[in-house]
Design a protein around this motif. Structure first.
Motif, PDB file in Angstrom:
ATOM      1  N   ARG A   1       0.823  -1.207   0.000  1.00 32.22           N
ATOM      2  CA  ARG A   1       0.000   0.000   0.000  1.00 32.22           C
ATOM      3  C   ARG A   1       0.856   1.256   0.000  1.00 32.22           C
ATOM      4  O   ARG A   1       0.573   2.225  -0.708  1.00 32.22           O
ATOM      5  CB  ARG A   1      -0.919  -0.010   1.221  1.00 32.22           C
ATOM      6  CG  ARG A   1      -1.776   1.246   1.368  1.00 32.22           C
ATOM      7  CD  ARG A   1      -2.764   1.100   2.496  1.00 32.22           C
ATOM      8  NE  ARG A   1      -3.755   0.068   2.182  1.00 32.22           N
ATOM      9  CZ  ARG A   1      -4.705  -0.312   3.040  1.00 32.22           C
ATOM     10  NH1 ARG A   1      -4.778   0.234   4.244  1.00 32.22           N
ATOM     11  NH2 ARG A   1      -5.584  -1.232   2.690  1.00 32.22           N
TER      12      ARG A   1
ATOM     13  N   VAL B   1       1.026   4.469  -2.582  1.00 31.24           N
ATOM     14  CA  VAL B   1       0.868   5.875  -2.197  1.00 31.24           C
ATOM     15  C   VAL B   1       2.001   6.722  -2.770  1.00 31.24           C
ATOM     16  O   VAL B   1       1.770   7.818  -3.296  1.00 31.24           O
ATOM     17  CB  VAL B   1       0.812   6.017  -0.665  1.00 31.24           C
ATOM     18  CG1 VAL B   1       0.886   7.497  -0.260  1.00 31.24           C
ATOM     19  CG2 VAL B   1      -0.465   5.394  -0.118  1.00 31.24           C
TER      20      VAL B   1
ATOM     21  N   GLY C   1      -4.241  12.926  -4.766  1.00 32.74           N
ATOM     22  CA  GLY C   1      -5.308  12.519  -3.854  1.00 32.74           C
ATOM     23  C   GLY C   1      -6.117  11.352  -4.390  1.00 32.74           C
ATOM     24  O   GLY C   1      -6.382  10.384  -3.666  1.00 32.74           O
ATOM     25  N   TRP C   2      -6.502  11.432  -5.673  1.00 35.11           N
ATOM     26  CA  TRP C   2      -7.295  10.344  -6.247  1.00 35.11           C
ATOM     27  C   TRP C   2      -6.507   9.043  -6.285  1.00 35.11           C
ATOM     28  O   TRP C   2      -7.003   7.986  -5.898  1.00 35.11           O
ATOM     29  CB  TRP C   2      -7.774  10.707  -7.652  1.00 35.11           C
ATOM     30  CG  TRP C   2      -8.257   9.498  -8.405  1.00 35.11           C
ATOM     31  CD1 TRP C   2      -7.682   8.920  -9.494  1.00 35.11           C
ATOM     32  CD2 TRP C   2      -9.391   8.683  -8.096  1.00 35.11           C
ATOM     33  NE1 TRP C   2      -8.385   7.819  -9.889  1.00 35.11           N
ATOM     34  CE2 TRP C   2      -9.442   7.640  -9.043  1.00 35.11           C
ATOM     35  CE3 TRP C   2     -10.375   8.745  -7.100  1.00 35.11           C
ATOM     36  CZ2 TRP C   2     -10.427   6.664  -9.029  1.00 35.11           C
ATOM     37  CZ3 TRP C   2     -11.363   7.767  -7.085  1.00 35.11           C
ATOM     38  CH2 TRP C   2     -11.388   6.741  -8.031  1.00 35.11           C
ATOM     39  N   TYR C   3      -5.261   9.104  -6.762  1.00 30.87           N
ATOM     40  CA  TYR C   3      -4.484   7.873  -6.881  1.00 30.87           C
ATOM     41  C   TYR C   3      -4.086   7.313  -5.517  1.00 30.87           C
ATOM     42  O   TYR C   3      -3.844   6.111  -5.386  1.00 30.87           O
ATOM     43  CB  TYR C   3      -3.266   8.098  -7.770  1.00 30.87           C
ATOM     44  CG  TYR C   3      -3.656   8.266  -9.223  1.00 30.87           C
ATOM     45  CD1 TYR C   3      -4.334   7.251  -9.891  1.00 30.87           C
ATOM     46  CD2 TYR C   3      -3.379   9.434  -9.924  1.00 30.87           C
ATOM     47  CE1 TYR C   3      -4.713   7.391 -11.210  1.00 30.87           C
ATOM     48  CE2 TYR C   3      -3.755   9.582 -11.249  1.00 30.87           C
ATOM     49  CZ  TYR C   3      -4.429   8.558 -11.888  1.00 30.87           C
ATOM     50  OH  TYR C   3      -4.816   8.710 -13.198  1.00 30.87           O
ATOM     51  N   THR C   4      -4.040   8.164  -4.487  1.00 29.55           N
ATOM     52  CA  THR C   4      -3.839   7.655  -3.129  1.00 29.55           C
ATOM     53  C   THR C   4      -5.059   6.864  -2.682  1.00 29.55           C
ATOM     54  O   THR C   4      -4.939   5.811  -2.045  1.00 29.55           O
ATOM     55  CB  THR C   4      -3.568   8.811  -2.152  1.00 29.55           C
ATOM     56  OG1 THR C   4      -2.342   9.471  -2.522  1.00 29.55           O
ATOM     57  CG2 THR C   4      -3.434   8.299  -0.718  1.00 29.55           C
ATOM     58  N   VAL C   5      -6.248   7.371  -3.010  1.00 24.58           N
ATOM     59  CA  VAL C   5      -7.481   6.633  -2.716  1.00 24.58           C
ATOM     60  C   VAL C   5      -7.457   5.272  -3.417  1.00 24.58           C
ATOM     61  O   VAL C   5      -7.831   4.248  -2.835  1.00 24.58           O
ATOM     62  CB  VAL C   5      -8.720   7.442  -3.150  1.00 24.58           C
ATOM     63  CG1 VAL C   5      -9.986   6.585  -3.075  1.00 24.58           C
ATOM     64  CG2 VAL C   5      -8.869   8.679  -2.285  1.00 24.58           C
ATOM     65  N   VAL C   6      -7.009   5.286  -4.683  1.00 31.12           N
ATOM     66  CA  VAL C   6      -6.907   4.030  -5.445  1.00 31.12           C
ATOM     67  C   VAL C   6      -5.950   3.068  -4.746  1.00 31.12           C
ATOM     68  O   VAL C   6      -6.234   1.872  -4.615  1.00 31.12           O
ATOM     69  CB  VAL C   6      -6.426   4.307  -6.888  1.00 31.12           C
ATOM     70  CG1 VAL C   6      -6.110   3.000  -7.610  1.00 31.12           C
ATOM     71  CG2 VAL C   6      -7.492   5.075  -7.661  1.00 31.12           C
TER      72      VAL C   6
ATOM     73  N   PHE D   1      -5.134   2.860  -1.595  1.00 31.38           N
ATOM     74  CA  PHE D   1      -5.718   2.317  -0.371  1.00 31.38           C
ATOM     75  C   PHE D   1      -6.845   1.336  -0.686  1.00 31.38           C
ATOM     76  O   PHE D   1      -6.940   0.264  -0.083  1.00 31.38           O
ATOM     77  CB  PHE D   1      -6.250   3.453   0.513  1.00 31.38           C
ATOM     78  CG  PHE D   1      -5.228   4.011   1.452  1.00 31.38           C
ATOM     79  CD1 PHE D   1      -5.159   3.571   2.753  1.00 31.38           C
ATOM     80  CD2 PHE D   1      -4.326   4.969   1.019  1.00 31.38           C
ATOM     81  CE1 PHE D   1      -4.201   4.074   3.632  1.00 31.38           C
ATOM     82  CE2 PHE D   1      -3.363   5.488   1.880  1.00 31.38           C
ATOM     83  CZ  PHE D   1      -3.304   5.036   3.187  1.00 31.38           C
ATOM     84  N   ALA D   2      -7.684   1.712  -1.649  1.00 31.57           N
ATOM     85  CA  ALA D   2      -8.865   0.882  -1.942  1.00 31.57           C
ATOM     86  C   ALA D   2      -8.484  -0.436  -2.606  1.00 31.57           C
ATOM     87  O   ALA D   2      -8.995  -1.499  -2.236  1.00 31.57           O
ATOM     88  CB  ALA D   2      -9.843   1.645  -2.826  1.00 31.57           C
TER      89      ALA D   2
ATOM     90  N   SER E   1     -12.415  -4.648  -2.118  1.00 30.47           N
ATOM     91  CA  SER E   1     -12.664  -3.356  -2.771  1.00 30.47           C
ATOM     92  C   SER E   1     -12.337  -3.419  -4.253  1.00 30.47           C
ATOM     93  O   SER E   1     -13.057  -2.887  -5.095  1.00 30.47           O
ATOM     94  CB  SER E   1     -11.823  -2.265  -2.103  1.00 30.47           C
ATOM     95  OG  SER E   1     -12.178  -2.113  -0.754  1.00 30.47           O
TER      96      SER E   1
ATOM     97  N   TYR F   1     -14.947  -2.753  -7.415  1.00 25.93           N
ATOM     98  CA  TYR F   1     -14.713  -1.749  -8.456  1.00 25.93           C
ATOM     99  C   TYR F   1     -14.798  -2.363  -9.840  1.00 25.93           C
ATOM    100  O   TYR F   1     -15.431  -1.827 -10.749  1.00 25.93           O
ATOM    101  CB  TYR F   1     -13.361  -1.075  -8.262  1.00 25.93           C
ATOM    102  CG  TYR F   1     -13.031  -0.167  -9.417  1.00 25.93           C
ATOM    103  CD1 TYR F   1     -13.535   1.129  -9.463  1.00 25.93           C
ATOM    104  CD2 TYR F   1     -12.271  -0.612 -10.492  1.00 25.93           C
ATOM    105  CE1 TYR F   1     -13.272   1.950 -10.546  1.00 25.93           C
ATOM    106  CE2 TYR F   1     -12.003   0.197 -11.569  1.00 25.93           C
ATOM    107  CZ  TYR F   1     -12.511   1.473 -11.583  1.00 25.93           C
ATOM    108  OH  TYR F   1     -12.267   2.275 -12.668  1.00 25.93           O
TER     109      TYR F   1
END
Length: 207
Positions: free
Chosen positions: A37, A41, A163-168, A170-171, A177, A181
């Motif tokens: 993870r 990030v 921010g978006w790719y950090t969410v990706v 983590f998810a 998850s 998706y």
């Protein structure tokens, strides 16, 4: 208020583009699942750094060009709208195409520096990114932009991309998850395609 709306429109459009699965998405997803993870990030942060580079270069070039050639603003606005429509059609048509991600046979540890550079170089090596930024900035930036707004825009672009790719990261480092998706990919792509198409039409029609 006009400048705030312009910045919001740019960031919203870039977010829609980032959400749409592509090479950057695949890289972050693969790194998060095959390595760790935290590696995902740092790859996301590299993507954001690359976005800063593109935004600064495009922003400086547009400011100079628009000041020297006033009619170029309208021309680029139409071109940006047409490109968004083209992108919308591509997104819609590819909605049913599956995303193939290799999980890898074994865990691979990647250093934070290497993960960051991997994300940075992947972002910078994608020629479509410069086209997208140029079209969106030309279409949505007002002809006169305050210095403060121009300076904060690259930082905001970084927050959107990283921010978006950090969410990706983590998810999709969680198996459940990721599976959820992938099951909803078709619907997500079609919604994204519809939004991008609407923005393209709006850019061309609104003066």
């Amino acid at each position: 208020m006009e400048h705030i709306l312009s910045l919001g429109g740019i960031l919203g459009t870039l977010l829609v583009g980032a959400i749409t699965p592509g090479p950057c998405f695949i890289l972050v997803a693969h790194t998060s699942m095959a390595a760790s993870r935290i590696d995902g990030v740092f790859t996301a942060l590299g993507m954001g750094a690359g976005a800063i580079v593109f935004s600064v270069v495009v922003l400086l070039g547009l400011q100079v060009a628009l000041a020297a050639v006033p009619w170029l603003y309208s021309t680029l606005k139409i071109a940006g709208g047409l490109y968004l429509l083209y992108m919308a059609v591509r997104i819609w048509r590819s909605a049913r195409e599956p995303i193939v991600i290799s999980n890898g046979a074994e865990e691979i540890r990647i250093s934070a520096k290497r993960s960051f550079l991997l994300g940075l170089f992947t972002q910078l090596s994608n020629p479509k990114t410069s086209i997208v930024y140029g079209g969106i900035f030309a279409a949505l930036l007002p002809q006169s932009m305050p210095t403060a707004a121009s300076m904060v825009l690259p930082f905001l672009v970084f927050l959107v991309e990283a921010g978006w790719y950090t969410v990706v990261a983590f998810a999709l480092s969680a198996e459940s998850s990721r599976a959820a998706y992938l099951r909803a990919k078709m619907h997500i792509d079609r919604v994204a395609g519809g939004v991008v198409g609407f923005l393209g039409i709006r850019l061309i029609s609104v003066k």
